[in-house]
Design a protein around this motif. Structure first.
Motif: not given
Length: 223
Positions: A1, A3, A176, A179, A183, A189-190, A193-194, A196-197
């Motif tokens: 993944m 950073h 962020w 996330y 972490h 964190t999946d 992370w999604d 955040y994206m």
């Protein structure tokens, strides 16, 4: 993944807050501070002349005062001494800067000849700006304010786009942090992370829309 780049480290978008009532004119240097105008244009402030995007913010009160005085009767319909004194101070301060304020036979004030030594005017105005603004505020509140300017639709669009961009930037920063918390706490964190994206994608779209609206506004003002 991969950073991701921290929002705190990401490049900040530009912010332009120039009064739209000042038209842009061709100029090579700021009439106030003398700094070169690399765009070849400056904001044409009454009395002062073409100035740069930073100095233009200094002279809003002066421009308002000129508009407020021009066409106003020398004897307003009031006996309030505080209001009369504030209005008188506005006229006196303008004359003190070397600006000619004429009184017609009908008692109407008109802005006349402007001083030639612009740098001296800018220096004197800087010293009196706060008192000047206070007197103008008192006088305009009690004796009639300036007419509200017609909103520039391009400026309104740019302002709304900036608000959307700011909200998207805040949401991205919060995503962020979510996330990072997941972490550091050893959680999955999946999902974070999604989230955040998705926030990052909305941020990029909002930033592009803001820059586009800002460029359109500036091009419209320069036309």
């Amino acid at each position: 993944m991969p950073h991701p780049v921290s929002p705190a480290q990401a490049p900040r978008a530009r912010t332009v807050k120039a009064p739209s009532r000042f038209p842009k004119v061709a100029a090579v240097a700021c009439a106030c501070c003398g700094i070169e105008l690399t765009t070849g244009q400056g904001y044409d402030v009454p009395v002062i002349g073409p100035v740069g995007p930073k100095c233009v913010l200094k002279f809003s009160t002066l421009a308002d005062a000129l508009l407020w005085v021009d066409g106003r009767h020398v004897k307003p319909d009031t006996t309030d001494q505080a209001l009369l004194r504030a209005g008188h101070n506005v006229v006196v301060r303008l004359r003190g800067l070397g600006i000619e304020i004429n009184r017609g036979e009908d008692g109407i004030l008109r802005v006349g000849r402007m001083p030639r030594n612009i740098k001296a005017v800018a220096k004197s105005y800087k010293k009196m700006r706060e008192a000047f603004a206070r007197d103008l505020q008192i006088a305009s509140d009690g004796l009639g304010a300036l007419p509200a300017p017609t909103p520039d639709p391009l400026e309104v669009a740019a302002t709304e786009a900036e608000a959307t961009y700011t909200a998207a930037a805040t949401t991205r920063a919060q995503a962020w942090l979510g996330y990072l918390d997941a972490h550091h706490n050893g959680q999955d964190t999946d999902e974070a992370w999604d989230t955040y994206m998705r926030a990052h994608s909305r941020f990029l779209v909002a930033r592009g829309a803001w820059h586009g609206a800002l460029d359109t506004w500036q091009l419209g003002a320069a036309a």
